[in-house]
Design an enzyme around this catalytic site. Structure first.
Site, PDB file in Angstrom:
ATOM      1  N   ASP A 195       0.480  -1.048 -12.782  1.00  0.00           N
ATOM      2  CA  ASP A 195       1.898  -0.841 -12.004  1.00  0.00           C
ATOM      3  C   ASP A 195       1.288  -1.894 -11.053  1.00  0.00           C
ATOM      4  O   ASP A 195       0.166  -1.602 -10.460  1.00  0.00           O
ATOM      5  CB  ASP A 195       2.505   0.312 -11.483  1.00  0.00           C
ATOM      6  CG  ASP A 195       2.939   0.609 -10.378  1.00  0.00           C
ATOM      7  OD1 ASP A 195       3.316  -0.334  -9.600  1.00  0.00           O
ATOM      8  OD2 ASP A 195       4.004   1.776 -10.361  1.00  0.00           O
ATOM      9  N   ARG A 369      -0.497   3.375   7.602  1.00  0.00           N
ATOM     10  CA  ARG A 369      -0.710   2.427   6.883  1.00  0.00           C
ATOM     11  C   ARG A 369       0.152   0.818   7.302  1.00  0.00           C
ATOM     12  O   ARG A 369       0.789   0.507   7.612  1.00  0.00           O
ATOM     13  CB  ARG A 369       0.362   2.380   5.531  1.00  0.00           C
ATOM     14  CG  ARG A 369      -0.531   3.488   4.116  1.00  0.00           C
ATOM     15  CD  ARG A 369       0.731   2.819   3.687  1.00  0.00           C
ATOM     16  NE  ARG A 369       2.499   2.590   3.583  1.00  0.00           N
ATOM     17  CZ  ARG A 369       2.661   2.370   1.976  1.00  0.00           C
ATOM     18  NH1 ARG A 369       1.989   2.083   1.009  1.00  0.00           N
ATOM     19  NH2 ARG A 369       3.776   1.948   2.392  1.00  0.00           N
TER      20      ARG A 369
END
Ligand SMILES: *Cc1c(COP(=O)(O)O)cnc(C)c1O
Length: 398
Positions: A195, A369
């Site tokens: 992925d 993040r």
């Protein structure tokens, strides 16, 4: 502190990719969330308008052939191919990443040698991959074995049919060893499914070079395709003849307009198609890929590492002692294009950062993040983000 500001300016001046920022619609916020939703390239709205008014509004049904709608999934797959190191004819665009995980994983079990009953799945995977893998395993009579990517070589065995891994961990930003792990999976006779959601467009992937079997990825993160833009599926050429999709829709038929009662798959990557392509978002994606013309992924990677290094350095210099701890590995070969910082009160800190014009995101409960898209994020952005973060964390004003 002004020292870091001066260095940021010098780094931006020397940055050969800096002019690309002008291709995007941005404002005076620092946008560090391109790993969730890439920014809008300026020329895309006019192209979408043209698709609506001319291709749909005037040509209507003729556009399936005259405007190239029918072949868009494989044509756009070929535009993504160089960014992920694939030769043409192996990538098809369509559906969501989740749906492509399903196609790839079930197809992987069908490619694997008979009698193997285990699927190894990244223990820290992005949730959708894990949910889909569990369902695929139940349907195909396999057992899921959760494994940390670094432990995959030890977990491989004669029962392993397929291995599903994330190239970059969405939470920590850790980059996994795609070449080494792919080689180990293949040496064990299993099928490697990657992925690429958090690596495609941010760093070299080298799908062909490293012998990846199957891969999937989204296009709305570092590829800037727009909200919900379709994902893609890579099927290595050596597997295409045997690739047996669990979703064999009519658009993957060898002769779709024969409307035949029996299924006979098309050759090549087209075999990964399912139903009618979502043309509006697909053509917005196609237009957005223009920003990659003449841009090498190695230069993008070099800038990405320089940006995340510099951001970490600024955080270290500015942030009050002990308030944030980097989760993202320091080693370049283990780092994607984001910096994740553990912070006890991450929720309110991120809300305040956004209120002060620095947009990152929160991964509950305690991770801040910050995604660095090298095409439009600069060093002054990194410095400002760290400075505002330090203010929010309670350091004396910089
Ligand atoms: C973003 C992301 C997805 C998203 O899946 P969708 O089906 O497009 O919603 C899946 N896997 C990973 C690893 C991701 O980072």
């Amino acid at each position: 502190m002004s020292d870091l500001r001066e260095r940021a300016q010098a780094l931006d001046t020397a940055d050969a990719l800096a002019p690309l920022r002008e291709l995007f619609t941005l404002d005076d916020t620092v946008y560090l969330d391109g790993n969730s939703l890439g920014a809008l390239p300026r020329h895309v709205p006019a192209r979408v308008q043209e698709v609506l008014t001319r291709e749909w509004g005037e040509l209507r049904i003729r556009s399936w052939s005259e405007s190239g709608w029918w072949t868009a999934p494989e044509r756009i797959g070929d535009r993504i191919a160089p960014v992920v190191g694939a030769a043409a004819g192996q990538i098809v665009v369509g559906d969501s990443t989740s749906v492509n995980v399903f196609k790839a994983l079930v197809a992987a079990t069908r490619l694997a040698p008979e009698g193997r009953d285990e699927i190894l799945v990244d223990a820290h995977t992005f949730p959708t991959d894990g949910y889909i893998a569990s369902s695929a395993a139940r349907m195909t009579g396999h057992r899921i074995v959760p494994v940390a990517p670094a432990d995959v070589p030890d977990a491989l065995g004669p029962r392993t049919a397929a291995v599903l891994l994330n190239h970059v961990d969405y939470r920590s930003g850790r980059l996994h060893d795609l070449p080494g792990l792919t080689a180990a999976v293949r040496a064990a006779g299993a099928v490697a499914v990657w992925d690429l959601c958090h690596s495609a467009g941010a760093l070299p992937v080298g799908l062909d070079e490293h012998g990846v079997d199957l891969a999937v990825g989204c296009t709305y993160k570092y590829l800037n395709g727009g909200p919900g833009s379709p994902a893609y599926l890579y099927v290595a050429e050596r597997h295409q003849a045997a690739f047996d999709s669990p979703l064999p829709g009519w658009t993957s038929h060898a002769d779709p307009f024969a409307m035949a009662p029996g299924y006979s798959p098309a050759e090549g990557a087209v075999r990964g198609r399912v139903g009618t392509p979502d043309i509006l978002s697909m053509l917005a994606l196609e237009a957005s890929l223009d920003v990659w013309d003449g841009v090498g992924i190695d230069a993008v990677r070099a800038k990405s590492l320089a940006l995340t290094d510099f951001f970490l350095e600024c955080v270290e210099a500015y942030a009050p002692e002990g308030r944030v701890t980097p989760v993202t590995p320091a080693a370049h070969k283990e780092r994607g294009s984001q910096v994740a910082l553990r912070c006890e009160d991450a929720g309110p800190v991120m809300a305040e950062l956004i209120a002060r014009g620095v947009v990152g995101d929160l991964r509950r409960p305690d991770v801040l993040r910050f995604g660095f898209t090298p095409l439009y994020v600069g060093f002054a952005d990194a410095e400002r983000a760290a400075r505002v973060l330090a203010e929010v964390l309670g350091a004396p004003a910089a």
